[in-house]
Design a protein around this motif. Structure first.
Motif, PDB file in Angstrom:
ATOM      1  N   GLU A   1      34.264  28.499  22.890  1.00  0.00           N
ATOM      2  CA  GLU A   1      33.595  28.491  24.195  1.00  0.00           C
ATOM      3  C   GLU A   1      34.616  28.337  25.314  1.00  0.00           C
ATOM      4  N   LEU A   2      35.613  27.507  25.106  1.00  0.00           N
ATOM      5  CA  LEU A   2      36.668  27.355  26.105  1.00  0.00           C
ATOM      6  C   LEU A   2      37.436  28.660  26.293  1.00  0.00           C
ATOM      7  N   LYS A   3      37.639  29.384  25.198  1.00  0.00           N
ATOM      8  CA  LYS A   3      38.315  30.684  25.301  1.00  0.00           C
ATOM      9  C   LYS A   3      37.478  31.648  26.146  1.00  0.00           C
ATOM     10  N   GLY A   4      36.150  31.619  25.962  1.00  0.00           N
ATOM     11  CA  GLY A   4      35.287  32.465  26.776  1.00  0.00           C
ATOM     12  C   GLY A   4      35.346  32.096  28.246  1.00  0.00           C
ATOM     13  N   ILE A   5      35.401  30.789  28.538  1.00  0.00           N
ATOM     14  CA  ILE A   5      35.515  30.342  29.928  1.00  0.00           C
ATOM     15  C   ILE A   5      36.857  30.776  30.511  1.00  0.00           C
ATOM     16  N   GLN A   6      37.898  30.667  29.714  1.00  0.00           N
ATOM     17  CA  GLN A   6      39.226  31.112  30.158  1.00  0.00           C
ATOM     18  C   GLN A   6      39.189  32.584  30.544  1.00  0.00           C
ATOM     19  N   ASP A   7      38.617  33.417  29.698  1.00  0.00           N
ATOM     20  CA  ASP A   7      38.542  34.857  29.982  1.00  0.00           C
ATOM     21  C   ASP A   7      37.701  35.121  31.232  1.00  0.00           C
ATOM     22  N   ASN A   8      36.612  34.367  31.378  1.00  0.00           N
ATOM     23  CA  ASN A   8      35.737  34.518  32.542  1.00  0.00           C
ATOM     24  C   ASN A   8      36.489  34.198  33.830  1.00  0.00           C
ATOM     25  N   ILE A   9      37.227  33.089  33.833  1.00  0.00           N
ATOM     26  CA  ILE A   9      37.966  32.688  35.032  1.00  0.00           C
ATOM     27  C   ILE A   9      39.055  33.700  35.366  1.00  0.00           C
ATOM     28  N   LEU A  10      39.762  34.167  34.350  1.00  0.00           N
ATOM     29  CA  LEU A  10      40.813  35.157  34.595  1.00  0.00           C
ATOM     30  C   LEU A  10      40.225  36.443  35.155  1.00  0.00           C
ATOM     31  N   SER A  11      39.090  36.868  34.615  1.00  0.00           N
ATOM     32  CA  SER A  11      38.429  38.074  35.111  1.00  0.00           C
ATOM     33  C   SER A  11      37.985  37.892  36.556  1.00  0.00           C
ATOM     34  N   GLN A  12      37.440  36.724  36.860  1.00  0.00           N
ATOM     35  CA  GLN A  12      36.971  36.431  38.212  1.00  0.00           C
ATOM     36  C   GLN A  12      38.115  36.469  39.223  1.00  0.00           C
ATOM     37  N   ASN A  13      39.306  36.096  38.796  1.00  0.00           N
ATOM     38  CA  ASN A  13      40.448  36.019  39.709  1.00  0.00           C
ATOM     39  C   ASN A  13      41.225  37.323  39.839  1.00  0.00           C
ATOM     40  N   GLU A  14      40.883  38.302  39.038  1.00  0.00           N
ATOM     41  CA  GLU A  14      41.600  39.576  39.123  1.00  0.00           C
ATOM     42  C   GLU A  14      41.467  40.167  40.522  1.00  0.00           C
ATOM     43  N   GLY A  15      42.598  40.503  41.101  1.00  0.00           N
ATOM     44  CA  GLY A  15      42.600  41.142  42.406  1.00  0.00           C
ATOM     45  C   GLY A  15      42.517  40.199  43.588  1.00  0.00           C
TER      46      GLY A  15
END
Length: 669
Positions: free
Chosen positions: A636-650
């Protein structure tokens, strides 16, 4: 004759190994094995070693209960860190005995198998005696103390040297911590500058002289944009103190802002009254700073203000400040500053708000609400829960280094001769009075992020990344903790009848948080849900909340004018009289600036031995279902990590402080 295969794992940090004599004895329901020397002194039990031995018994031991380890001096004293011991008979399952302890001096310790057990699960008198003996020893070692009245109680240790070895930094951590501040001073070429006490900088660009070596993308961005109103508002949401802002439905009586004053800051077709009703007006109120005695540094008085700042969620410009008053009591000497005022007057007013922010962030949001709150959980856990208890196993990874870093904070940072006294406006008596004021109003509810956001009325603020990420992580932590609690407690009755657990809770509520009748904890833990929430608060505070306030302090404070640690002139009383010379005389001097930059880098940088959230190095649990829950939590933490990174793209200005990989598993700095 029974022959057991015994595997002994030594710690991996520097000096974990030993050349002393170490003996092992297996204790079972049917008796004890031979007391066996783990031979080859100086060759076995080296740092990181996993050594295997044969231990014999004249008769079958039956179910294994304990592993007894004894260390005796050989030539010179040499401490040893044991990670774990495993024991197996041919054709039988391996039994793991977690240890994760230092054996100091000539000592004997007995460790339990890894299967977690509450007191009600214990049926053998020998194991009941072991639990009781372990807790008595711990309660003698870890004692409550009062560092100062009106704040949470702490560990009874005047300095970190008084702590037991198990609570101390590993050697690598200690060496890094003690040298990094000096490294910062050297890298910033501050040694020559730091003697310039009382000397002001010539102009704002002059601060760049200490900004050339150690830097970060955000600190550089801050240097370029710190004057802009939208950036001021952004920091209220995602800076190092993102829990101060609150919705304002009605203006405070002591903040007489009129609609005409702020009309030019409003979007076309609206006004202050409409936006108040629409929930688009927000407030920063630093009333807690009012009347705090200011520090005197080398005979020079410093100054403190208690500002009020009104902010508006503009549809195009984002969250922007629209009015600032630098005192709690409005009068002719405390005008309301507005964006339409002379630019230097408005800039200085914002600096005063950010100066108050430095004090509240460091002493209240960071020190009190994370470090000191979690120390209560640390001491109570070590005093009241044996190592075999499931809640001890759950909490243990989140206690690492916290007692030592707090001891160092009390002796080196906030002591009468500490760093705060030397460079910060609330140093000396002020910091304790400020902490005491906050402690009086500290509530258990405010430590629960989902409730805190609701209470502050900020649930719908856009681009409040701290809020979004905090809630994701809270849900993950609460879900994981609930799974562990439900695994070991089949009903609320089981929670109520766990005498060790209730003693732990009593230590927290009546010892650690004494003098705090309005904190909001119940008289006892009555349900699994209450226990899960309390544990989630402890873990969230020691990981996520600490990261949110600690990890960005260099980013937001390295550019000194953005978040000054002290002010050397009183707040302005005349908008038209503000000059650049006045600003430079007010901001921290050369020496203070040097120390602020060095200490925020020292405390805010990623720690070289950091263990990320959920990535426990010590495997206290051995049950398959508990290990599955840990694995699910990590996913679940890995999913949150991916979500945050995606949100910060750009994004030009990224918010990555709550990436799970950047959140430490405990408060270590």
């Amino acid at each position: 004759m029974e022959v057991y295969t015994v595997t002994v794992a030594t710690g991996t940090s520097e000096y974990s190994g030993t050349n002393n004599y170490v003996f092992v004895t297996l204790v079972g329901e049917g008796g004890e094995s031979e007391r066996t020397l783990l031979d080859n002194p100086g060759l076995d039990l080296c740092r990181g070693a996993v050594d295997q031995y044969k231990v014999t018994s004249r008769s079958p031991l039956g179910s294994l209960l304990l592993v007894r380890l004894e260390k005796q001096r050989y030539w010179v004293e040499d401490n040893w860190f044991c990670r774990y011991v495993t024991v197996e008979l041919p054709g039988e399952d391996k039994v793991t005995f977690p240890c994760y302890r230092w054996l100091v001096g000539d000592v004997k310790v007995e460790i339990r198998a890894g299967m977690a057990k509450t007191l009600r699960d214990e049926s053998l008198s020998q194991l009941l005696v072991h639990r009781k003996t372990e807790l008595l020893e711990r309660q003698n070692t870890y004692r409550w103390a009062k560092w100062a009245p009106g704040i949470p109680r702490c560990i009874d240790a005047k300095t970190e040297a008084d702590l037991p070895q198990d609570a101390r930094f590993e050697n690598e951590k200690r060496s890094d911590f003690e040298h990094s501040l000096q490294y910062a001073l050297l890298e910033l070429s501050l040694k020559k500058l730091s003697i310039s006490f009382g000397k002001s900088w010539n102009d704002l660009d002059d601060f760049k002289r200490i900004f050339w070596k150690l830097r970060s993308p955000i600190s550089e961005y801050c240097m370029e944009h710190w004057k802009e109103d939208w950036f001021f508002g952004y920091q209220c949401l995602n800076g190092c103190n993102p829990r101060m802002i609150q919705m304002c439905r009605r203006l405070p009586e002591n903040f007489p802002v009129t609609s005409d004053m702020v009309q030019s800051s409003m979007a076309p077709g609206t006004n202050l009254d409409k936006e108040l009703k629409a929930g688009k007006i927000y407030l920063l109120d630093y009333a807690i700073m009012d009347g705090i005695p200011a520090n005197i540094i080398k005979g020079k008085p410093q100054y403190i203000a208690a500002p009020l700042c009104l902010l508006y969620q503009h549809p195009d410009k984002g969250l922007i400040p629209v009015a600032i008053q630098l005192a709690q009591n409005p009068d002719l000497t405390s005008p309301i500053f507005l964006p339409r005022d002379p630019p230097l007057a408005w800039l200085l007013a914002k600096m005063w708000v950010r100066h108050a922010e430095f004090q509240v962030f460091q002493l209240l949001s960071h020190l009190l609400r994370t470090h000191l709150v979690i120390e209560v959980f640390c001491v109570a856990t070590l005093r009241q829960l044996p190592a075999v208890h499931p809640i001890y196993k759950l909490m243990a990874p989140h206690l690492r280094y916290t007692l030592e870093i707090n001891c160092r904070g009390r002796t080196q940072l906030i002591s009468p001769d500490g760093i705060f006294k030397k460079v910060v406006s609330t140093g000396g008596d002020g910091l304790l009075i400020l902490a005491q004021r906050e402690y009086k109003v500290l509530t258990y509810r405010s430590l629960q992020p989902h409730k805190d956001f609701i209470d502050r009325g900020v649930s719908h603020l856009p681009e409040y990344f701290y809020k979004e990420h905090s809630l994701m992580l809270w849900e993950a932590i609460h879900s994981f903790v609930t799974g562990v609690v439900d695994l070991f407690y089949q009903s609320d009755h089981d929670v109520q009848e766990d005498l060790e657990l209730q003693a732990w809770f009593t230590d927290i509520s009546q010892e650690g948080f004494a003098e705090l009748p309005s904190f909001g904890l119940p008289s006892k833990i009555s349900s699994r849900e209450e226990l899960s929430t309390l544990l989630a608060v402890a873990i969230f505070t020691s990981t996520v909340q600490h990261a949110a306030t600690n990890n960005g302090q260099f980013d937001w404070c390295a550019w000194i004018p953005n978040t000054p640690c002290s002010m050397r002139q009183p707040p302005p009383t005349d908008k038209d009289a503000v000059t650049m010379d006045m600003i430079m005389a007010t901001l921290p001097d050369v020496s203070q600036s040097c120390m602020q930059m060095a200490i925020t880098w020292h405390l805010g940088r990623p720690q070289p031995d950091a263990i990320p959230l959920g990535q426990n190095m010590e495997e206290h649990f051995t049950e398959s279902r508990a290990l599955e829950l840990i694995s699910e939590f990590r996913k679940e933490l890995k999913g949150i990590q991916d979500n945050i990174l995606s949100q910060n793209e750009g994004l030009e200005l990224q918010y990555l402080f709550l990436l799970p990989s950047r959140i430490e598993n405990s408060i270590t700095i």
